[in-house]
Design a protein around this motif. Structure first.
Motif, mmCIF file in Angstrom:
data_model
loop_
_atom_site.group_PDB
_atom_site.id
_atom_site.type_symbol
_atom_site.label_atom_id
_atom_site.label_comp_id
_atom_site.label_asym_id
_atom_site.label_seq_id
_atom_site.Cartn_x
_atom_site.Cartn_y
_atom_site.Cartn_z
ATOM 1 N N ARG A 1 5.250 13.393 5.988
ATOM 2 C CA ARG A 1 6.525 12.960 5.399
ATOM 3 C C ARG A 1 6.698 13.565 4.014
ATOM 4 O O ARG A 1 5.743 13.745 3.262
ATOM 5 N N LEU A 2 7.951 13.879 3.673
ATOM 6 C CA LEU A 2 8.279 14.371 2.338
ATOM 7 C C LEU A 2 8.870 13.219 1.537
ATOM 8 O O LEU A 2 9.896 12.647 1.906
ATOM 9 N N LEU A 3 8.212 12.866 0.438
ATOM 10 C CA LEU A 3 8.622 11.736 -0.381
ATOM 11 C C LEU A 3 9.183 12.229 -1.713
ATOM 12 O O LEU A 3 8.547 13.035 -2.394
ATOM 13 N N ARG A 4 10.351 11.720 -2.087
ATOM 14 C CA ARG A 4 10.944 12.115 -3.374
ATOM 15 C C ARG A 4 10.181 11.499 -4.543
ATOM 16 O O ARG A 4 10.080 12.100 -5.608
ATOM 17 N N GLU A 5 9.669 10.294 -4.347
ATOM 18 C CA GLU A 5 8.927 9.618 -5.398
ATOM 19 C C GLU A 5 7.607 9.132 -4.825
ATOM 20 O O GLU A 5 7.475 8.897 -3.622
ATOM 21 N N TYR A 6 6.643 8.962 -5.723
ATOM 22 C CA TYR A 6 5.346 8.459 -5.296
ATOM 23 C C TYR A 6 4.903 7.383 -6.266
ATOM 24 O O TYR A 6 5.048 7.530 -7.486
ATOM 25 N N GLU B 1 0.841 -1.197 0.000
ATOM 26 C CA GLU B 1 0.000 0.000 0.000
ATOM 27 C C GLU B 1 0.877 1.249 0.000
ATOM 28 O O GLU B 1 1.866 1.325 0.737
ATOM 29 N N ALA B 2 0.506 2.215 -0.817
ATOM 30 C CA ALA B 2 1.273 3.454 -0.911
ATOM 31 C C ALA B 2 0.809 4.451 0.139
ATOM 32 O O ALA B 2 -0.343 4.430 0.585
ATOM 33 N N GLU B 3 1.738 5.323 0.546
ATOM 34 C CA GLU B 3 1.380 6.421 1.439
ATOM 35 C C GLU B 3 0.339 7.304 0.746
ATOM 36 O O GLU B 3 0.408 7.527 -0.459
ATOM 37 N N LYS B 4 -0.602 7.814 1.506
ATOM 38 C CA LYS B 4 -1.563 8.758 0.953
ATOM 39 C C LYS B 4 -0.934 10.146 0.979
ATOM 40 O O LYS B 4 -0.444 10.594 2.014
ATOM 41 N N PHE C 1 8.794 17.561 -3.993
ATOM 42 C CA PHE C 1 8.506 16.384 -3.184
ATOM 43 C C PHE C 1 6.997 16.169 -3.145
ATOM 44 O O PHE C 1 6.214 17.035 -3.531
ATOM 45 N N TYR C 2 6.620 15.000 -2.613
ATOM 46 C CA TYR C 2 5.216 14.722 -2.328
ATOM 47 C C TYR C 2 5.039 14.776 -0.808
ATOM 48 O O TYR C 2 5.792 14.122 -0.070
ATOM 49 N N GLY D 1 8.752 18.947 11.353
ATOM 50 C CA GLY D 1 7.481 18.281 11.620
ATOM 51 C C GLY D 1 6.370 18.940 10.829
ATOM 52 O O GLY D 1 5.877 20.013 11.205
ATOM 53 N N LEU D 2 5.973 18.341 9.735
ATOM 54 C CA LEU D 2 4.994 18.932 8.834
ATOM 55 C C LEU D 2 3.613 18.286 8.955
ATOM 56 O O LEU D 2 2.748 18.524 8.109
ATOM 57 N N GLY D 3 3.403 17.485 9.987
ATOM 58 C CA GLY D 3 2.111 16.843 10.182
ATOM 59 C C GLY D 3 0.950 17.826 10.279
ATOM 60 O O GLY D 3 -0.052 17.680 9.570
#
Length: 301
Positions: free
Chosen positions: A155-160, A132-135, A148-149, A180-182
Motif C-alpha cells: 500500500r502507498l500511504l500519504r502519511e505515516y 497499530e501502524a502499518e509496517k 509516499f510511504y 499491485g506493489l506487494g
C-alpha cells in the motif's frame, strides 16, 4: 499304561442383576439425560432472550459503564485524538456497537493504521484502545512527484504515524493508482537488508509498471531499456527494475528474484570488469534465469 482323562468344560455363570437394582440404574440414567437436556434448553432460551433484549434495547441490557481509559498508539497525535473522542463517554455506557463504530472511524481517519482494537473490562470498567501502524518498507517518490510511504503489503500511504524507515538510497516508483506493489515491497525489504553486501552501495532504485504515468527519470534522448527476451519469464508485474550504484554503474535488475545470488554475481562482475573497462558500467541481469549476465559501458545506453 496310558489313561485318557477328559476334563469337563467349565461352566459359565451369568451375573443376574436384580430387577430392583436394574430399574434404579435406568431411572438414574434417565434423570441425568433429562437434566442435561433441560439445562441445554434453558441455556439456549437465556441466550436467545439476551440477544433479543440487546437488539431491542441497545446500551440498556447488561450495560457497560465506562469508568477509565487506557490508550496504546503509535504516535502522540493519535493517542490524543483517541482520548479526545472518548472523553465524553466517561461515566456513561459504552456498548459493543459503539466500540466497533469507534474503531472503524479511527481507521478511516488514519489509513496508516493497520488495526484498531477496543476491549472492555466489565469488572474494572476500563476501556482499552490499541492502535497499530502499518509496517512500512521505505519512503518512495511516485511518478516523479509526491512522496509516499510503501507498506509491507504494497500500500502507498500519504502519511505515516509510526517510526519512519531508514532509507540508504532513493526509491522511485512509476505506477498507476491501483498498482499491485506487494511483490516489489517484498523485494525492496530484502534488498535493503543486503545493502552492506554490495561492492558499491546503491544510491537510487527505479521501478516501473506498464502504463505508468510520468517519466522514467532518464536523461533526455536516452532510449528506453530494451524489451526483455520473450523466451525469458518476465516479472509478475511485467515492468522493469534498475539500480544505480555509488560508482555510477547501472544495473538492469530484471525480475524481482535471486537477490542474494545477483548481488554476489554483481560484485564479481564489477571487480573484474573495472580492470578492463574504463568508465561507468551497465550490468544486465534481465537474463539471469538463463545464467547470462551482460556487461558493457554505460555510455552505450
Amino acid at each position: 499304561m496310558k489313561y485318557n482323562v477328559r476334563m469337563a468344560p467349565a461352566k459359565k455363570y451369568r451375573v443376574k442383576v436384580r430387577l430392583k437394582i436394574r430399574n434404579r440404574i435406568f431411572r438414574n440414567a434417565g434423570f441425568a439425560l433429562s437434566s442435561f437436556a433441560a439445562a441445554a434448553v434453558l441455556a439456549y432460551c437465556c441466550f436467545s432472550a439476551a440477544r433479543f433484549a440487546a437488539a431491542r434495547f441497545p446500551g440498556h441490557f447488561f450495560a457497560f459503564t465506562f469508568k477509565s481509559l487506557s490508550v496504546e498508539a503509535p504516535s502522540g497525535e493519535i493517542s490524543a485524538e483517541i482520548s479526545r473522542r472518548l472523553d465524553g463517554k466517561l461515566g456513561g455506557t459504552f456498548s459493543t456497537g459503539e466500540a466497533a463504530e469507534f474503531a472503524a472511524g479511527l481507521k478511516k481517519n488514519y489509513p496508516a493504521l493497520s488495526r484498531v482494537e477496543v476491549s472492555r473490562n466489565f469488572i474494572s470498567g476500563r476501556v482499552s484502545v490499541r492502535a497499530e501502524a502499518e509496517k512500512v518498507v521505505a519512503k518512495v517518490r511516485l511518478n516523479g512527484g509526491e512522496t509516499f510511504y510503501l507498506s509491507e503489503n504494497g500500500r502507498l500511504l500519504r502519511e505515516y504515524c509510526g517510526v519512519g524507515p531508514e532509507d540508504s538510497f532513493e526509491t522511485e516508483i512509476y505506477a498507476g493508482p491501483a498498482a499491485g506493489l506487494g511483490p516489489f515491497a517484498v523485494f525492496l525489504r530484502e534488498l535493503k537488508t543486503m545493502t552492506p553486501d554490495f561492492f558499491s552501495r546503491p544510491v537510487r532504485l527505479e521501478y516501473r509498471l506498464p502504463g505508468a504515468e510520468g517519466r522514467s527519470g532518464t536523461s533526455p534522448g536516452s532510449p528506453a531499456p530494451a524489451a526483455p527476451d520473450p523466451r525469458i519469464p518476465r516479472p509478475p508485474d511485467g515492468g522493469y527494475c534498475r539500480l544505480t550504484l555509488e560508482n555510477s554503474a547501472l544495473v538492469l535488475w530484471g525480475e524481482l528474484g535471486f537477490t542474494k545470488s545477483k548481488i554476489s554475481r554483481l560484485n564479481e562482475v564489477l571487480g573484474d570488469a573495472a580492470r578492463r573497462i574504463n568508465g561507468p558500467l551497465k550490468v544486465d541481469f534481465r537474463y539471469f534465469r538463463d545464467g547470462k549476465v551482460f556487461v558493457s559501458k554505460l555510455a552505450g545506453i
